[in-house]
Design a protein around this motif. Structure first.
Motif, PDB file in Angstrom:
ATOM      1  N   LYS A   1       0.803  -1.216   0.000  1.00 24.57           N
ATOM      2  CA  LYS A   1       0.000   0.000   0.000  1.00 24.57           C
ATOM      3  C   LYS A   1       0.843   1.276   0.000  1.00 24.57           C
ATOM      4  O   LYS A   1       0.303   2.377  -0.149  1.00 24.57           O
ATOM      5  CB  LYS A   1      -0.923   0.013   1.214  1.00 24.57           C
ATOM      6  N   ASN A   2       2.142   1.130   0.181  1.00 25.30           N
ATOM      7  CA  ASN A   2       3.011   2.306   0.264  1.00 25.30           C
ATOM      8  C   ASN A   2       3.576   2.632  -1.122  1.00 25.30           C
ATOM      9  O   ASN A   2       4.399   1.896  -1.661  1.00 25.30           O
ATOM     10  CB  ASN A   2       4.147   2.048   1.261  1.00 25.30           C
ATOM     11  N   ALA A   3       3.133   3.732  -1.686  1.00 25.99           N
ATOM     12  CA  ALA A   3       3.525   4.110  -3.049  1.00 25.99           C
ATOM     13  C   ALA A   3       5.004   4.463  -3.169  1.00 25.99           C
ATOM     14  O   ALA A   3       5.550   4.471  -4.280  1.00 25.99           O
ATOM     15  CB  ALA A   3       2.666   5.290  -3.513  1.00 25.99           C
ATOM     16  N   ASN A   4       5.653   4.751  -2.056  1.00 21.82           N
ATOM     17  CA  ASN A   4       7.073   5.136  -2.104  1.00 21.82           C
ATOM     18  C   ASN A   4       8.024   3.942  -2.016  1.00 21.82           C
ATOM     19  O   ASN A   4       9.240   4.124  -1.997  1.00 21.82           O
ATOM     20  CB  ASN A   4       7.387   6.108  -0.976  1.00 21.82           C
TER      21      ASN A   4
END
Length: 341
Positions: free
Chosen positions: A223-226
């Motif tokens: 879920k973490n776009a980075n």
């Protein structure tokens, strides 16, 4: 009448030395040289327990002061708003130990016998001689981060390569820069997530085609776009300008294709090895080799033998938590010794 006094013979001198050696006894002995060891020493010294601390001589390949001596800048130790080096912090702790009366010996303990009281200790230069004895021991020998020994690693160690994101992630050289984490377990996921606070983009390099991390950690990463996960990927070489890391040579293990990944930081999250060899088989350990302690204490399966710091902490491994456990060990040891009187 003049009495002739015979000169002291060699065998008499040796006997005298052996007797003196037999007389070497410590009330409480601390083995280690990091925050846990020196905090324990400070507390025990102030309690007039006269502790002796063996700080080692390049024990486990690390200078006295432990892993912190390999850290260039510390910003998260309370009481020091201005960053200081790990070596400087440990030197201040050592000075405080000495100030209150700790007897510090720069020798490495190579062997311990916990089978009877008092405990027996040998240094690496005294293994074939009469041992030193002690009523109590605090083991605070720490744990060393596993390293990959990539080509270029020695050049860029602490100049872009680290084994502790929490310790070093906020250092200016990593801010708003692409960073990489190697590992496939919970620790790797946690460190990658932590680094998103500072880096512009975080790569996780996973050797296999799947994580070993818990499902909940995997979901958080997804879920973490980075965060970008590179499965089936291994690091081959660390590159840079000779001063700082700026590139990582990587390979896809399925296609054998190699390419350069632009990163300014590389963090190992492949585990730690606790320095417990000298008590192996004599005290209960966790499956990972860390010494088992009673929750909330430094008590081990052997009365009078206490464990503090990273040697028993497989989770947090921070300087401040090590210092706290050193305090706990000192108080536990003081209670134990007082009860023996």
């Amino acid at each position: 009448m003049i009495r002739h006094i015979a000169p002291l013979r060699k065998h008499s001198l040796e006997s005298s030395i052996r007797v003196q050696l037999r007389m070497v006894h410590h009330k409480v002995t601390i083995i280690g040289s990091g925050p846990a060891a020196h905090t324990a020493a400070i507390y025990l010294s102030r309690a007039e327990m006269k502790p002796t601390l063996y700080e080692g001589m390049m024990a486990n390949g690390i200078a006295a002061g432990g892993q912190l001596t390999t850290t260039t800048e510390i910003e998260n130790f309370p009481g020091f708003p201005e960053a200081l080096s790990g070596s400087e912090l440990m030197e201040r702790m050592r000075q405080q130990s000495v100030k209150f009366g700790t007897n510090i010996i720069t020798e490495t303990i190579s062997k311990i016998d916990l089978s009877s009281k008092p405990f027996k200790l040998w240094t690496e230069f005294n293994e074939d001689k009469v041992p030193v004895t002690t009523d109590a021991i605090i083991l605070a020998t720490g744990a060393s981060a596993k390293r990959m020994h990539l080509p270029g690693e020695e050049i860029y160690w602490q100049k872009g390569i680290s084994a502790c994101a929490v310790c070093d992630g906020a250092v200016p050289i990593f801010r708003n820069k692409p960073l990489a984490v190697i590992g496939g377990g919970d620790s790797a996921c946690e460190e990658a997530e932590f680094l998103t606070k500072y880096g512009s983009k975080i790569y996780i390099l996973v050797r296999k085609n799947h994580f070993r991390a818990s499902v909940i950690m995997q979901r958080r990463i997804e879920k973490n776009a980075n965060i970008i996960v590179l499965f089936n990927t291994v690091a081959l070489e660390a590159k840079g300008d000779g001063k700082l890391l700026d590139m990582l040579r990587i390979k896809n293990t399925k296609t054998d294709v190699e390419n350069d990944l632009e990163v300014n930081g590389l963090f190992y999250a492949i585990g730690h090895t606790p320095a417990t060899d000298i008590v192996k088989g004599q005290v209960d350990e966790q499956e990972t080799g860390y010494i088992k302690t009673v929750s909330g204490s430094s008590l081990t399966s052997v009365p009078g033998f206490f464990a503090a710091g990273d040697v028993q902490d497989s989770r947090y491994r921070q300087a401040v938590t090590s210092a706290g456990s050193g305090c706990i060990a000192a108080l536990d040891a003081e209670r134990y010794l007082s009860a023996q009187e």
